[in-house]
Design an enzyme around this catalytic site. Sequence first.
Site, mmCIF file in Angstrom:
data_model
loop_
_atom_site.group_PDB
_atom_site.id
_atom_site.type_symbol
_atom_site.label_atom_id
_atom_site.label_comp_id
_atom_site.label_asym_id
_atom_site.label_seq_id
_atom_site.Cartn_x
_atom_site.Cartn_y
_atom_site.Cartn_z
ATOM 1 N N VAL A 392 75.063 1.750 -3.339
ATOM 2 C CA VAL A 392 74.999 0.658 -4.315
ATOM 3 C C VAL A 392 74.319 1.152 -5.528
ATOM 4 O O VAL A 392 73.843 1.943 -5.612
ATOM 5 C CB VAL A 392 74.781 -0.613 -3.616
ATOM 6 C CG1 VAL A 392 75.577 -0.883 -2.433
ATOM 7 C CG2 VAL A 392 73.459 -0.772 -3.321
ATOM 8 N N HIS A 442 70.957 12.470 -0.747
ATOM 9 C CA HIS A 442 71.288 12.496 -2.330
ATOM 10 C C HIS A 442 72.520 13.531 -2.500
ATOM 11 O O HIS A 442 72.295 14.624 -2.423
ATOM 12 C CB HIS A 442 69.840 13.054 -2.885
ATOM 13 C CG HIS A 442 69.989 12.958 -4.614
ATOM 14 N ND1 HIS A 442 69.106 13.827 -5.353
ATOM 15 C CD2 HIS A 442 70.735 12.582 -5.202
ATOM 16 C CE1 HIS A 442 69.165 13.702 -6.235
ATOM 17 N NE2 HIS A 442 70.567 12.784 -6.483
HETATM 18 P P1 NAD Z 1 78.234 2.744 -9.493
HETATM 19 O O1 NAD Z 1 77.582 1.730 -10.511
HETATM 20 O O2 NAD Z 1 79.341 3.626 -9.959
HETATM 21 O O3 NAD Z 1 78.734 2.115 -7.926
HETATM 22 C C1 NAD Z 1 77.677 1.097 -7.459
HETATM 23 C C2 NAD Z 1 78.832 0.342 -6.812
HETATM 24 O O4 NAD Z 1 77.914 -0.707 -6.022
HETATM 25 C C3 NAD Z 1 79.439 -0.672 -7.654
HETATM 26 O O5 NAD Z 1 80.807 -0.242 -7.193
HETATM 27 C C4 NAD Z 1 78.860 -2.006 -7.264
HETATM 28 O O6 NAD Z 1 80.364 -2.925 -7.123
HETATM 29 C C5 NAD Z 1 78.505 -1.784 -5.783
HETATM 30 N N1 NAD Z 1 77.520 -2.919 -5.279
HETATM 31 C C6 NAD Z 1 76.648 -3.498 -6.138
HETATM 32 N N2 NAD Z 1 75.859 -4.248 -5.124
HETATM 33 C C7 NAD Z 1 76.630 -4.188 -4.085
HETATM 34 C C8 NAD Z 1 76.265 -4.866 -2.684
HETATM 35 N N3 NAD Z 1 75.416 -5.880 -2.821
HETATM 36 N N4 NAD Z 1 76.908 -4.761 -1.822
HETATM 37 C C9 NAD Z 1 77.898 -3.769 -1.827
HETATM 38 N N5 NAD Z 1 78.246 -3.133 -2.937
HETATM 39 C C10 NAD Z 1 77.610 -3.206 -4.011
HETATM 40 O O7 NAD Z 1 76.781 3.620 -9.346
HETATM 41 P P2 NAD Z 1 76.916 5.109 -8.653
HETATM 42 O O8 NAD Z 1 76.759 6.062 -9.897
HETATM 43 O O9 NAD Z 1 78.007 5.550 -7.673
HETATM 44 O O10 NAD Z 1 75.244 5.308 -8.080
HETATM 45 C C11 NAD Z 1 75.465 4.634 -6.633
HETATM 46 C C12 NAD Z 1 74.027 5.284 -6.224
HETATM 47 O O11 NAD Z 1 74.031 6.646 -6.212
HETATM 48 C C13 NAD Z 1 72.741 4.851 -6.870
HETATM 49 O O12 NAD Z 1 71.766 4.736 -6.180
HETATM 50 C C14 NAD Z 1 72.818 6.116 -7.962
HETATM 51 O O13 NAD Z 1 71.041 6.250 -8.207
HETATM 52 C C15 NAD Z 1 72.840 7.391 -6.946
HETATM 53 N N6 NAD Z 1 73.380 8.495 -7.593
HETATM 54 C C16 NAD Z 1 74.119 8.427 -8.478
HETATM 55 C C17 NAD Z 1 74.493 9.687 -9.084
HETATM 56 C C18 NAD Z 1 75.550 9.706 -10.099
HETATM 57 O O14 NAD Z 1 75.848 10.890 -10.867
HETATM 58 N N7 NAD Z 1 76.154 8.720 -10.594
HETATM 59 C C19 NAD Z 1 73.936 10.905 -8.410
HETATM 60 C C20 NAD Z 1 73.173 10.670 -7.361
HETATM 61 C C21 NAD Z 1 72.686 9.522 -7.042
#
Ligand code: NAD
Length: 703
Positions: A392, A442
């Site tokens: 999330v 990660h």
């Molecule tokens: P994103 O915004 O694309 O997706 C996050 C999702 O979480 C959204 O679809 C949202 O609706 C959902 N969400 C929010 N609150 C929620 C809840 N209470 N219950 C269920 N779902 C909920 O973000 P992302 O880029 O996919 O990142 C997600 C995680 O991965 C973060 O912690 C981010 O730091 C980490 N991350 C991201 C990347 C990247 O390149 N984007 C790389 C490594 C790690």
Amino acid sequence: MTIISRDDRDGIAVLTWDQPGSPVNAANRDAVAEFIAAVRAALDDAAVSGIVLASAKAGFIAGGDLRELLQVTEPKQALALIAGMLQIKRAIETGGKPVVAAVNGATMGGGLEIALACHARVADTTALLGLPEVGLGLMPGAGGTQRLPRLIGLEDALPMLTDGKPIPAARAQELGLVTDVVERAALVETAVALARVTKPVQPWDADATQGARVLSEAELALLAAADKKAARRAGAFDVAELRILDTVRKGLTLPFDAAMALETETFVNLAVTPAAKNRIRTMFFAINDAKAIRSRPAGEPPYALASIAVVGGGTMGGGIAFTAAMSGLEVVLIEVNEAALDRGMTAIRATGDRQVKAGRMSPEKRDAILARIRPQVGYDGLGDVDAAIEAVIEVETVKADVLGKLSAAMRPGAPIGSNTSTLPITRLAGYCARPEDFLGTHFFGPVERMPLVEVIRGKATTEATLARMLDLLKRMRKTPVTVNDGLGFYTSRVVASYTGEALTMLAEGVPPQLIDKAAMEFGMVIGPCAMADMTGLELLIDILTSAYSDAERTSIQGHRSLEALKRLVAAGRTGRRGGAGIYDYDENGRAQPWPGFADLFPAESDEPIQAVVTQRLMHPQALESARALEEGIVASATDADVASVLGWMFPKGSGGVLSYVDTLGAARFVAECEALEARNGARFSVPANLKAMAATGARFHAI
Ligand code: NAD
């Protein structure tokens, strides 16, 4: 112990290679000696009129033994490894008896080179033929660079030699590389029939010139274009692709035996280059060990998984769900509400469509994968899932709420991973019903393509939890590297030191074009300034603010990256998406120099030479990795190397971020860092482990 068995069928000797106790036929010293003896005996046997070479394994003959090759430190030792094989291949070609290869499954490298020395080749439908040596910093050293282009023409041979990608049997038949493609059951029989009618003469032995010829204008143009591409891909370390091209270009104009001598000479010299050692060590051995999860805690029973839950169906969660379903797992995808679920499922379907479009899977396979993903809101029915991954948004209160509910709904012992990029795992564990079941996972995006997963052990994480999560990641065909908890874990912390130094140079007025050019010519796939613009400068401020939140950390002493970013954002420059960042962007999204750069960032001193810029970009990554090693965040130099080449694309030819220190030599590396420290500050100070290595001449890797 018999490796090669012989079965004579009406004058045709079928030699079948079947290495006992091994899934593949590895061409190591013993096996090669037996192969040579068996071929000689058949050639010398008056009762034999033809020979078939076949395999009893799922693949034909694997290439030379890389462990043996890795040990080689001098060209003449490499020559000793290949000399026997080179001779027997010429004996096969000129022995007066038809020899036919019956190839199945993986027919790569040295295996394909044996087949190329035969007078004809038959493949079964599973055959994949390729010369992947370039990916290991090597070249085909047993005739591949000379026989393949003579057999199928330069145009079709070049991509096989320089990209290293294998081709399936049907394509090999189109190219004339194999004569027939048949079912496995008919393979040897077809080869035997062919051995009765094939002429035992290779095209290059058919006349006195042995195939020597002048290259056409069109061929020279092809080679020139390939050279250009190879020079671009070489970076600071790789030489193999350029040497392959050179050997092909010169070799084709020579009589075959002289061309072979040239290939041999080039190969044995290439085999002892740092890039070859680096690539074999990291890209082959270390990555294979990581994929096979050899560092899995000993004694923990295997964990059989049937299903997992993924919470958050955004960019990362969607990719994780798709990849898990691709590996046959049932997936429960949990989102915050129906609208978010719909968005998530739409994006997942688009991922599937992209795979189909790229030819990576059939529409049926895509549909089966999508059918395994069950979307739901809330945490009902999770008592049976075998593991979960939370992805999330990166907001601690949201993660806290999600982890509390998720862990309460799952059974004890089912591991839960968080895909956080920055939040400490030990702190997040406090929100879980059972901190011992929790750890960090990660992933790197796009998840379905990027193999690395950095697995982060929290203080409470048990060995059982780690083992179970590693079993899940292996099932998902990921390459996990396990690290200990700490700010920025391992990968984010090192990348922050790299991005930080690039932005600090910007603040000093060093042109971004020079910074990015230095990175690209070193071998990075994208420059750090272009990358910053892609990430978005406002998001980067958040990421770096969090990454730098420990003010004591050596790597951030005196850096000016946040200052540079804030100045850019205040000037309305937020990155590529906004059309203007460190660069300007044209309507096609292509970066252009921004004429106002020098006004916002006046040069504070003379423009540095590119070599210094390179050092300022690359040395901090190795320094930060050495510090992480010293602090026990990363367990070994091998883990650091694997994470660096897979996670942020540190050049493969360097062998990874700590192999890079070995390649330069610790003494030189430390001296360069000391000079950088004198000019730029304490963030270049050398940790004790590196100082000791410089003093004793020690290396991170023995070879
Ligand atoms: P994103 O915004 O694309 O997706 C996050 C999702 O979480 C959204 O679809 C949202 O609706 C959902 N969400 C929010 N609150 C929620 C809840 N209470 N219950 C269920 N779902 C909920 O973000 P992302 O880029 O996919 O990142 C997600 C995680 O991965 C973060 O912690 C981010 O730091 C980490 N991350 C991201 C990347 C990247 O390149 N984007 C790389 C490594 C790690």
